[in-house]
Scaffold this motif. Structure first.
Motif, PDB file in Angstrom:
ATOM      1  N   TYR A 224     -52.760  62.003   9.183  1.00 25.69           N
ATOM      2  CA  TYR A 224     -54.077  61.523   9.915  1.00 25.69           C
ATOM      3  C   TYR A 224     -55.589  61.897   8.644  1.00 25.69           C
ATOM      4  CZ  TYR A 224     -52.197  63.327  14.222  1.00 25.69           C
ATOM      5  OH  TYR A 224     -51.374  63.798  15.373  1.00 25.69           O
ATOM      6  N   GLY A 226     -58.394  62.816   8.225  1.00 25.01           N
ATOM      7  CA  GLY A 226     -58.968  63.911   7.899  1.00 25.01           C
ATOM      8  C   GLY A 226     -59.317  65.540   9.009  1.00 25.01           C
ATOM      9  N   MET A 227     -59.587  66.393   9.011  1.00 21.54           N
ATOM     10  CA  MET A 227     -59.407  67.489  10.466  1.00 21.54           C
ATOM     11  C   MET A 227     -59.496  67.224  11.634  1.00 21.54           C
ATOM     12  SD  MET A 227     -57.818  70.271  10.187  1.00 21.54           S
ATOM     13  CE  MET A 227     -57.432  70.736   9.091  1.00 21.54           C
ATOM     14  N   ASP A 228     -60.875  66.957  11.590  1.00 24.25           N
ATOM     15  CA  ASP A 228     -61.254  65.675  12.792  1.00 24.25           C
ATOM     16  C   ASP A 228     -60.315  65.147  13.168  1.00 24.25           C
ATOM     17  OD1 ASP A 228     -63.557  64.974  14.395  1.00 24.25           O
ATOM     18  OD2 ASP A 228     -63.302  63.068  13.887  1.00 24.25           O
ATOM     19  N   ALA A 230     -57.462  64.743  13.377  1.00 26.80           N
ATOM     20  CA  ALA A 230     -55.847  65.036  13.473  1.00 26.80           C
ATOM     21  C   ALA A 230     -56.589  66.117  15.028  1.00 26.80           C
ATOM     22  CB  ALA A 230     -55.504  66.361  12.764  1.00 26.80           C
ATOM     23  N   VAL A 231     -57.669  66.625  15.126  1.00 27.11           N
ATOM     24  CA  VAL A 231     -58.048  67.173  16.701  1.00 27.11           C
ATOM     25  C   VAL A 231     -57.873  66.705  17.793  1.00 27.11           C
ATOM     26  CG1 VAL A 231     -59.974  69.097  16.813  1.00 27.11           C
ATOM     27  CG2 VAL A 231     -58.864  69.177  15.091  1.00 27.11           C
ATOM     28  N   THR A 257     -57.571  73.633  14.712  1.00 27.00           N
ATOM     29  CA  THR A 257     -57.579  73.936  13.325  1.00 27.00           C
ATOM     30  C   THR A 257     -56.900  74.249  12.255  1.00 27.00           C
ATOM     31  OG1 THR A 257     -59.710  72.780  13.525  1.00 27.00           O
ATOM     32  CG2 THR A 257     -59.777  73.847  12.064  1.00 27.00           C
ATOM     33  N   GLU A 258     -57.434  75.759  12.887  1.00 25.12           N
ATOM     34  CA  GLU A 258     -56.492  76.853  12.165  1.00 25.12           C
ATOM     35  C   GLU A 258     -54.768  76.571  11.638  1.00 25.12           C
ATOM     36  OE1 GLU A 258     -57.266  80.531  13.644  1.00 25.12           O
ATOM     37  OE2 GLU A 258     -59.556  80.290  13.129  1.00 25.12           O
ATOM     38  N   LEU A 260     -53.686  74.160  11.916  1.00 23.78           N
ATOM     39  CA  LEU A 260     -53.340  72.842  11.304  1.00 23.78           C
ATOM     40  C   LEU A 260     -54.213  72.693   9.901  1.00 23.78           C
ATOM     41  CD1 LEU A 260     -55.376  70.116  13.752  1.00 23.78           C
ATOM     42  CD2 LEU A 260     -52.562  69.565  12.771  1.00 23.78           C
ATOM     43  N   HIS A 261     -54.094  73.443   9.119  1.00 27.15           N
ATOM     44  CA  HIS A 261     -54.544  73.990   7.996  1.00 27.15           C
ATOM     45  C   HIS A 261     -53.618  73.702   6.443  1.00 27.15           C
ATOM     46  CE1 HIS A 261     -59.341  74.699   7.825  1.00 27.15           C
ATOM     47  NE2 HIS A 261     -59.512  75.365   8.300  1.00 27.15           N
ATOM     48  N   GLN A 264     -52.720  70.561   5.638  1.00 30.53           N
ATOM     49  CA  GLN A 264     -54.314  69.588   5.312  1.00 30.53           C
ATOM     50  C   GLN A 264     -54.317  69.781   3.542  1.00 30.53           C
ATOM     51  OE1 GLN A 264     -58.261  70.803   5.678  1.00 30.53           O
ATOM     52  NE2 GLN A 264     -58.358  68.561   5.911  1.00 30.53           N
ATOM     53  N   VAL A 270     -54.173  65.350   6.662  1.00 32.25           N
ATOM     54  CA  VAL A 270     -53.195  65.659   7.893  1.00 32.25           C
ATOM     55  C   VAL A 270     -51.959  65.465   7.746  1.00 32.25           C
ATOM     56  CG1 VAL A 270     -53.155  67.717   9.157  1.00 32.25           C
ATOM     57  CG2 VAL A 270     -55.239  67.532   8.408  1.00 32.25           C
TER      58      VAL A 270
END
Length: 284
Positions: A224, A226-228, A230-231, A257-258, A260-261, A264, A270
């Motif tokens: 992904y 970024g985190m957004d 991915a979520v 999110t936690e 997935l860290h 990243q 990610v």
């Protein structure tokens, strides 16, 4: 695979409704569905899918698997119950109403396999159910019900391909999703998490009266921008729905999110390694 899997998706602003089905379908189509592309291609290469193939896709979603088969010359029919995903599938597969050959070779059906039978009486040579099972209780039973309707539509000796999550130790995403649902997991029952079993696909095939004819494993890394992304992508799978119902989306997004860290990278992307399994079975 990085250029294909990792793309930039701008974060949305404003309030997010509890379940925005249209946005979820778009996230599935734009972010998540492509993660299974290596699985689709491995199956089609093994079965030599081409102009002689008449393919029925169960749970076809927004149609990427159908599109890849059609690009090989196959006549494809997709079946799903999600109107928003099917609308995207039609955009992908039937973009030009003037192409009579494409309209004839492609059908998108909302409903069950029986509804597909009403639209086409010819026997299928390949049936695919490539939405992986093996994480949620009850998913194997749901696939069995689809196969009970679909296999009578296939010719004798037709290939029926089922997909499942690989071993938990080789599927980082399964562990992430499980961790994200932990604090909000509903009481045990359909929709709760369970470890994938190596014989899940064989048991489904046996109950459907199919004859196993080989299997394989395919690496499908989930990447992904970024985190957004991915979520949003993981939420679009629907695998978090039981937890969202039991708690709320904000809490589940926080837990996700936690989880997935650890995956990243320094550049913000990610990346999670995964292995999926497929089974080729034959109608009798």
């Amino acid at each position: 695979m990085t250029p294909t899997l990792v793309r930039q998706h701008l974060p949305r602003t404003g309030a997010v409704p509890r379940v925005d089905l249209r946005a979820r379908a778009r996230d599935w189509s734009e972010i998540q569905e492509r993660m299974l592309l290596p699985l689709y291609e491995a199956v089609y290469e093994r079965l030599d899918v081409g102009p002689a193939t008449r393919l029925l896709g169960l749970g076809c979603g927004s149609g990427l698997a159908l599109l890849r088969a059609a690009s090989r010359g196959a006549a494809v029919t997709g079946v799903d119950t999600c109107a928003d995903r099917l609308a995207l599938a039609r955009e992908r597969l039937l973009p030009d109403a003037r192409d009579a050959r494409a309209r004839h070779a492609t059908r998108i059906v909302r409903g069950s396999p029986r509804d597909a039978a009403r639209a086409d009486v010819s026997a299928y040579t390949v049936v695919i159910a490539l939405e992986p099972i093996g994480c949620l209780a009850g998913d194997a039973e749901g696939l069995g019900e689809l196969l009970a309707e679909a296999t009578p539509l296939a010719g004798r000796g037709a290939a029926v391909v089922l997909a499942g999550w690989g071993p938990p130790e080789r599927c980082a995403t399964a562990s992430v999703l499980r961790a994200a649902t932990g604090p909000a997991e509903p009481p045990r029952g359909a929709g709760t998490w369970r470890p994938a079993d190596r014989d899940d696909l064989e048991r489904v095939a046996e109950r459907a009266g199919l004859r196993p004819d080989g299997s394989g494993r395919v690496a499908c890394p989930f990447g992904y921008a970024g985190m957004d992304s991915a979520v949003r992508g993981l939420r679009s799978t629907g695998l978090l729905d039981p937890a969202i119902t039991a708690a709320d989306q904000a809490q589940v997004d926080k837990e996700l999110t936690e989880a997935l860290h650890p995956y990243q990278r320094q550049d913000g992307t990610v990346w999670m390694p995964n292995v999926f399994r497929y089974l080729v079975a034959r109608t009798r």
